[in-house]
Design an enzyme around this catalytic site. Structure first.
Site, PDB file in Angstrom:
ATOM      1  N   PHE A  75      13.827   5.313  10.050  1.00  0.00           N
ATOM      2  CA  PHE A  75      12.579   5.006   9.749  1.00  0.00           C
ATOM      3  C   PHE A  75      11.750   5.982   9.203  1.00  0.00           C
ATOM      4  O   PHE A  75      11.336   6.862  10.109  1.00  0.00           O
ATOM      5  CB  PHE A  75      11.945   4.354  10.987  1.00  0.00           C
ATOM      6  CG  PHE A  75      11.158   3.180  10.453  1.00  0.00           C
ATOM      7  CD1 PHE A  75       9.647   3.658  10.438  1.00  0.00           C
ATOM      8  CD2 PHE A  75      11.124   2.116  10.026  1.00  0.00           C
ATOM      9  CE1 PHE A  75       8.706   2.836   9.817  1.00  0.00           C
ATOM     10  CE2 PHE A  75      10.152   1.147   9.569  1.00  0.00           C
ATOM     11  CZ  PHE A  75       9.055   1.653   9.363  1.00  0.00           C
ATOM     12  N   VAL A  76      11.352   6.287   7.932  1.00  0.00           N
ATOM     13  CA  VAL A  76      10.693   7.283   7.457  1.00  0.00           C
ATOM     14  C   VAL A  76       9.267   6.952   7.317  1.00  0.00           C
ATOM     15  O   VAL A  76       8.937   5.752   6.985  1.00  0.00           O
ATOM     16  CB  VAL A  76      10.891   7.830   6.045  1.00  0.00           C
ATOM     17  CG1 VAL A  76      12.499   8.418   6.288  1.00  0.00           C
ATOM     18  CG2 VAL A  76      11.229   6.875   4.896  1.00  0.00           C
ATOM     19  N   GLU A  99       7.149   2.393  -6.732  1.00  0.00           N
ATOM     20  CA  GLU A  99       7.388   2.034  -5.201  1.00  0.00           C
ATOM     21  C   GLU A  99       7.595   3.459  -4.386  1.00  0.00           C
ATOM     22  O   GLU A  99       7.920   4.447  -4.999  1.00  0.00           O
ATOM     23  CB  GLU A  99       8.510   1.106  -5.169  1.00  0.00           C
ATOM     24  CG  GLU A  99       8.334  -0.209  -4.993  1.00  0.00           C
ATOM     25  CD  GLU A  99       7.691  -0.593  -3.433  1.00  0.00           C
ATOM     26  OE1 GLU A  99       6.899   0.269  -3.071  1.00  0.00           O
ATOM     27  OE2 GLU A  99       7.814  -1.579  -3.034  1.00  0.00           O
ATOM     28  N   ASP A 100       7.397   3.222  -3.372  1.00  0.00           N
ATOM     29  CA  ASP A 100       7.567   4.486  -2.381  1.00  0.00           C
ATOM     30  C   ASP A 100       8.806   4.314  -1.811  1.00  0.00           C
ATOM     31  O   ASP A 100       9.652   5.342  -1.733  1.00  0.00           O
ATOM     32  CB  ASP A 100       6.482   4.277  -0.964  1.00  0.00           C
ATOM     33  CG  ASP A 100       6.605   3.074  -0.262  1.00  0.00           C
ATOM     34  OD1 ASP A 100       5.992   2.134  -1.195  1.00  0.00           O
ATOM     35  OD2 ASP A 100       7.039   2.740   0.604  1.00  0.00           O
ATOM     36  N   ARG A 139       0.144   6.934   7.235  1.00  0.00           N
ATOM     37  CA  ARG A 139       0.225   6.822   5.607  1.00  0.00           C
ATOM     38  C   ARG A 139      -0.358   8.068   4.999  1.00  0.00           C
ATOM     39  O   ARG A 139      -0.171   8.724   4.133  1.00  0.00           O
ATOM     40  CB  ARG A 139      -0.591   5.727   5.041  1.00  0.00           C
ATOM     41  CG  ARG A 139       0.080   4.406   5.292  1.00  0.00           C
ATOM     42  CD  ARG A 139      -0.703   3.375   4.423  1.00  0.00           C
ATOM     43  NE  ARG A 139      -0.476   1.869   4.954  1.00  0.00           N
ATOM     44  CZ  ARG A 139       0.418   1.122   4.487  1.00  0.00           C
ATOM     45  NH1 ARG A 139       1.354   1.608   3.936  1.00  0.00           N
ATOM     46  NH2 ARG A 139       0.744  -0.134   5.033  1.00  0.00           N
ATOM     47  N   LYS A 150       0.855  -1.168   0.028  1.00  0.00           N
ATOM     48  CA  LYS A 150       0.122   0.104  -0.059  1.00  0.00           C
ATOM     49  C   LYS A 150       0.788   1.344  -0.078  1.00  0.00           C
ATOM     50  O   LYS A 150       0.363   2.460  -0.093  1.00  0.00           O
ATOM     51  CB  LYS A 150      -0.949  -0.097   1.293  1.00  0.00           C
ATOM     52  CG  LYS A 150      -1.935  -0.933   1.039  1.00  0.00           C
ATOM     53  CD  LYS A 150      -2.684  -1.078   2.745  1.00  0.00           C
ATOM     54  CE  LYS A 150      -2.094  -2.249   3.465  1.00  0.00           C
ATOM     55  NZ  LYS A 150      -2.908  -2.339   4.581  1.00  0.00           N
ATOM     56  N   GLY A 151       2.126   1.088   0.313  1.00  0.00           N
ATOM     57  CA  GLY A 151       3.152   2.346   0.485  1.00  0.00           C
ATOM     58  C   GLY A 151       3.033   3.315  -0.840  1.00  0.00           C
ATOM     59  O   GLY A 151       3.060   4.356  -0.440  1.00  0.00           O
ATOM     60  N   ASP A 160      14.231  -0.224   0.234  1.00  0.00           N
ATOM     61  CA  ASP A 160      15.180  -0.392   1.487  1.00  0.00           C
ATOM     62  C   ASP A 160      16.076  -1.511   1.415  1.00  0.00           C
ATOM     63  O   ASP A 160      17.245  -1.265   0.700  1.00  0.00           O
ATOM     64  CB  ASP A 160      14.121  -0.709   2.601  1.00  0.00           C
ATOM     65  CG  ASP A 160      14.713  -0.560   3.995  1.00  0.00           C
ATOM     66  OD1 ASP A 160      16.128  -0.672   4.049  1.00  0.00           O
ATOM     67  OD2 ASP A 160      13.955  -0.395   5.029  1.00  0.00           O
ATOM     68  N   ASP A 201       4.023   3.786   6.031  1.00  0.00           N
ATOM     69  CA  ASP A 201       3.530   3.455   7.340  1.00  0.00           C
ATOM     70  C   ASP A 201       4.509   3.127   8.337  1.00  0.00           C
ATOM     71  O   ASP A 201       5.661   2.447   8.016  1.00  0.00           O
ATOM     72  CB  ASP A 201       2.453   2.448   7.324  1.00  0.00           C
ATOM     73  CG  ASP A 201       2.956   1.131   7.052  1.00  0.00           C
ATOM     74  OD1 ASP A 201       4.001   0.982   6.279  1.00  0.00           O
ATOM     75  OD2 ASP A 201       2.675  -0.025   7.898  1.00  0.00           O
TER      76      ASP A 201
END
Ligand code: PRP
Ligand code: MN
Ligand code: MG
Length: 180
Positions: A151-152, A98-99, A164, A42-43, A102, A158
């Site tokens: 951690f963003v 993609e968001d 979100r 969902k990102g 990582d 999320d």
């Protein structure tokens, strides 16, 4: 700023202008190709929609739900398909949207899968790239911003399904970690 954040990294305006620049690049590179934009749920919801709106070429959109994180703070390395594409990948020029990249596990898996299904081309656009997190060899073809090893959250991204909705991207304050 949301009280659970330590710092704002990218404001709504900064994101908007970077997304428009990326959409301009994509519109040039994919002119006449009717690319299939594959948003990874969902990102990537906010980024996928804003990118689509800013394109000046014909394109189609579909979504896959692939998850590797669960509610933890670090990647498990395990990738699961929760929802597959409705569209055939065969012969298409696919741009995976993609968001964040990582560890790279999610995108490596999706890219290989779509290539295996006979896509004409498979490229990656990611709003964020966190090179320090990389565990497998994969890179984006189009990147919005590089982020530090923090951690963003926000703009679709999320922590434990929260934040979100924020229209900006910031660093999560780990004082607000959910303890079990
Ligand atoms: C997050 C993020 C990327 C992926 C990046 O998704 O949205 O899809 O992890 O991490 P990786 O490069 O280590 O694979 P998540 O699995 O948390 O699902 P979500 O998008 O529904 O939040
Ligand atoms: Mn995701
Ligand atoms: Mg997540």
């Amino acid at each position: 700023m949301h009280p659970h954040l330590k710092e704002v990294l990218f404001t709504e305006k900064e994101i908007e202008s970077r997304v428009k620049a990326l959409a301009h690049e994509i519109s040039t590179d994919y002119a006449g190709k009717n690319p299939l934009i594959v948003g990874i749920l969902k990102g990537s919801i906010m980024f996928t929609v804003d990118l689509l709106k800013a394109l000046s070429i014909d394109a189609q959109v579909d979504f896959m739900d692939v998850s590797s994180y669960g509610n933890g703070l670090s990647t498990s390395g395990e990738v699961r398909i929760l929802k597959d594409l409705d569209t055939k990948a065969q012969g298409r020029d696919i741009l995976i949207c993609e968001d964040i990249i990582d560890s790279g596990n999610t995108l490596l898996y999706v890219k290989n899968l779509l290539a295996h299904r006979g896509a004409n081309s498979v490229k990656i656009i990611s709003l964020l790239d966190k090179p320090a997190g990389r565990k497998v060899k994969i890179n984006g073809d189009y990147i919005g911003f590089e982020v530090p090893d923090e951690f963003v959250v926000g703009y679709g991204i999320d922590y434990a399904e929260r934040y979100r909705q924020l229209p900006y991207i910031g660093i999560f304050n780990t004082d607000f970690l959910i303890k079990d």
